[in-house]
Enzyme design. Structure first.
Site, mmCIF file in Angstrom:
data_model
loop_
_atom_site.group_PDB
_atom_site.id
_atom_site.type_symbol
_atom_site.label_atom_id
_atom_site.label_comp_id
_atom_site.label_asym_id
_atom_site.label_seq_id
_atom_site.Cartn_x
_atom_site.Cartn_y
_atom_site.Cartn_z
ATOM 1 N N VAL A 20 1.113 4.308 -0.911
ATOM 2 C CA VAL A 20 1.423 3.120 -0.111
ATOM 3 C C VAL A 20 0.326 2.132 -0.491
ATOM 4 C CG1 VAL A 20 1.666 2.168 2.209
ATOM 5 C CG2 VAL A 20 2.503 4.473 1.726
ATOM 6 N N PRO A 21 0.618 1.256 -1.473
ATOM 7 C CA PRO A 21 -0.431 0.489 -2.164
ATOM 8 C C PRO A 21 -0.984 -0.698 -1.376
ATOM 9 C CG PRO A 21 1.699 -0.080 -3.063
ATOM 10 C CD PRO A 21 1.942 1.006 -2.054
ATOM 11 N N CYS A 22 -1.786 -0.401 -0.356
ATOM 12 C CA CYS A 22 -2.366 -1.467 0.461
ATOM 13 C C CYS A 22 -3.335 -2.335 -0.343
ATOM 14 C CB CYS A 22 -3.040 -0.890 1.698
ATOM 15 S SG CYS A 22 -4.234 0.407 1.380
ATOM 16 N N HIS A 23 -3.793 -1.848 -1.504
ATOM 17 C CA HIS A 23 -4.684 -2.672 -2.327
ATOM 18 C C HIS A 23 -3.951 -3.870 -2.925
ATOM 19 C CE1 HIS A 23 -2.902 0.163 -5.226
ATOM 20 N NE2 HIS A 23 -3.134 -0.753 -6.151
ATOM 21 N N ARG A 24 -2.626 -3.886 -2.873
ATOM 22 C CA ARG A 24 -1.843 -5.006 -3.407
ATOM 23 C C ARG A 24 -1.607 -6.105 -2.371
ATOM 24 N NH1 ARG A 24 2.488 -0.931 -6.182
ATOM 25 N NH2 ARG A 24 1.044 -0.050 -7.719
#
Length: 195
Positions: free
Chosen positions: A161-165
């Protein structure tokens, strides 16, 4: 007997990302190839990578104990695995395939809105970013910027779940869990994002 006693033990996989980023570490359930928790293990000072991984595994299991006690009640195999769908995705991600987790199931407890935000995050392609405001809109509540940011801050399955994006509307990076903005910038650069 609790339900967790009937389920196989949790497994974990890890692989080094390189560029001094540390190692991606993923805890998963082998019976359904579902990621339950994930994070980045970064050695402190001269400590070995295995110590950083151990510290992260303990942290992730503590968080699971707080929010998903039945999952945390399952035993975890002390040895990493390099077999199976999730382990192969971890390796592929470490080798530069930013889409490696896209088809892997994830599960983390949270409110209905957080589930919507996390699902929306999974729709942000590698190499792209969205603002917290855009993420709130994608999740169906355009005015809920802070709630969307809170879902990012409470994401237990980083990378999958790419919260860094997710970045600020003004182009600033915003936060990145406890890893920091430098790590967020480097992960985005690894995916081809130039800020």
């Amino acid at each position: 007997m609790r339900e967790a006693e009937f389920l196989p033990e949790l497994r974990w996989s890890s692989a080094t990302l390189g560029d001094d980023l540390g190692s991606v570490v993923v805890i998963h359930s082998p019976e359904d190839d579902t990621i339950r928790a994930a994070g980045l293990a970064r050695p402190q000072g001269a400590e070995p990578e295995v110590a950083a991984i151990g510290r992260l595994l303990e942290h992730l299991m503590d968080r699971l104990e707080d929010i998903a006690p039945l999952t945390a009640a399952r035993e975890m195999n002390p040895l990493p695995t390099d077999k199976g769908t999730v382990a192969q995705a971890v390796l592929a991600y470490s080798e530069g395939d930013s889409t490696a987790f896209d088809q892997i199931d994830v599960e983390q407890p949270g409110s209905a809105y957080r589930q919507d935000v996390w699902a929306a995050m999974r729709e942000v392609p590698a190499g792209e970013t969205v603002s917290y405001a855009e993420l709130a809109q994608m999740a169906g509540r355009p005015q809920a910027h802070r709630a969307a940011a809170s879902a990012c801050a409470n994401n237990l399955v980083a990378f999958a779940v790419p919260c860094h994006r997710v970045i600020r509307s003004d182009g600033g990076l915003g936060g990145y869990l406890y890893y920091g903005t430098d790590t967020k910038r480097r992960l985005l650069a690894r995916e081809g994002v130039r800020l």
